[in-house]
Design an enzyme around this catalytic site. Structure first.
Site, PDB file in Angstrom:
ATOM      1  N   ALA A   8       0.821  -1.225   0.000  1.00  0.00           N
ATOM      2  CA  ALA A   8       0.000   0.000   0.000  1.00  0.00           C
ATOM      3  C   ALA A   8       0.850   1.268   0.000  1.00  0.00           C
ATOM      4  O   ALA A   8       0.387   2.317  -0.428  1.00  0.00           O
ATOM      5  CB  ALA A   8      -0.927  -0.005   1.213  1.00  0.00           C
ATOM      6  N   HIS A 123       9.045   5.055 -21.973  1.00  0.00           N
ATOM      7  CA  HIS A 123       8.890   4.986 -20.514  1.00  0.00           C
ATOM      8  C   HIS A 123       9.956   5.835 -19.837  1.00  0.00           C
ATOM      9  O   HIS A 123      10.987   6.160 -20.424  1.00  0.00           O
ATOM     10  CB  HIS A 123       9.021   3.541 -20.022  1.00  0.00           C
ATOM     11  N   LYS A 127      12.633   2.680 -15.701  1.00  0.00           N
ATOM     12  CA  LYS A 127      12.197   1.348 -16.130  1.00  0.00           C
ATOM     13  C   LYS A 127      13.363   0.655 -16.810  1.00  0.00           C
ATOM     14  O   LYS A 127      13.858   1.104 -17.847  1.00  0.00           O
ATOM     15  CB  LYS A 127      11.004   1.452 -17.083  1.00  0.00           C
TER      16      LYS A 127
END
Ligand code: NAP
Length: 209
Positions: A8, A123, A127
């Site tokens: 989370a 990207h 990445k």
């Protein structure tokens, strides 16, 4: 729904949790080192790492709770079978952005009529994997050995163009991710449909659209 959310506090997780709570869901965040306690939850979600996700999913299934997973880079086949044995659902999608999934679907349709195509995926420089999983999946869908061109630069988030060339015409289908909250739409859809899916493994957001 009451939802346990592994990861989370991560980049994707925090953006998605904000949207889940805004939609009225109650979220129990589970971070690295926490007890993977999902008792009393209606579903679990995992956006962690390829090393962490299998243990989180197993713990969730062992407690009788179905699971939605966005973590990429692991093989869900074995845990999908476990979910099936328990009459639970394991939903895994490499891309939870509804726009990106539609871009792939529209590209597959265009390829039936304009078979010459190339893919440009762009990207952020953080990445590391090249080409992206979405670009490879798009190439598989449209067939014909479409070349993939990868761009890694600061200022980009996640973008993809599929360019179809025909005699005297070009068709470009493009999707731009401008924020990680885009992944929440797909997660919300998966949570809404989870109970209607057959027990076991379901792969890909396309199956829900
Ligand atoms: P991130 O920012 O590194 O977030 C990962 C989070 O997971 C961190 O908060 C991390 O905590 C936590 N974590 C690690 N091990 C854990 C464990 N055992 N239990 C609970 N939490 C744990 O990475 P991200 O960019 O959010 O991406 C996470 C994953 O989602 C990656 O696999 C990525 O490819 C995938 N992803 C998928 C989609 C999709 O559409 N399917 C979209 C975005 C991202 P610490 O920081 O304390 O280690």
């Amino acid at each position: 729904m009451r939802i346990a959310f592994f990861g989370a506090g991560g980049k994707a997780g925090s953006a998605i949790v904000t949207r889940l709570e805004a939609a009225g869901h109650e979220v129990r965040g589970i971070e690295l080192g926490d007890d993977p306690d999902v008792a009393g939850c209606d579903a679990a979600v995992d956006f962690t790492t390829p090393d962490a996700a299998p243990a989180n999913v197993r713990a969730t299934l062992e407690q009788g709770v179905s699971c939605v997973v966005g973590t990429t880079g692991w093989d869900p086949a074995e845990l999908g079978a476990l979910a099936g044995e328990k009459g639970l659902r394991l939903f895994v999608a490499p891309n939870f952005s509804i726009g990106a999934v539609l871009m792939m679907r529209f590209a597959a349709e265009a390829a039936r009529h304009l078979p010459r195509a190339e893919i440009i995926e762009l990207h952020n420089e953080a990445k590391k994997d090249t080409p992206s999983g979405t670009a490879k999946a798009t190439a598989d869908l449209i067939g014909g050995d479409a070349a993939i061109h990868s761009v890694r630069l600061p200022g980009l988030i996640a973008h993809q163009e599929v360019i179809f060339g025909g005699e005297g015409q070009l068709l470009t289908i493009r999707h731009d991710t401008t924020g990680r909250e885009s992944f929440a739409d797909g997660v919300l859809l998966a949570l809404e449909k989870l109970g209607e899916l057959p027990p076991g493994l379901t792969l890909g957001l396309d199956t829900l659209l």
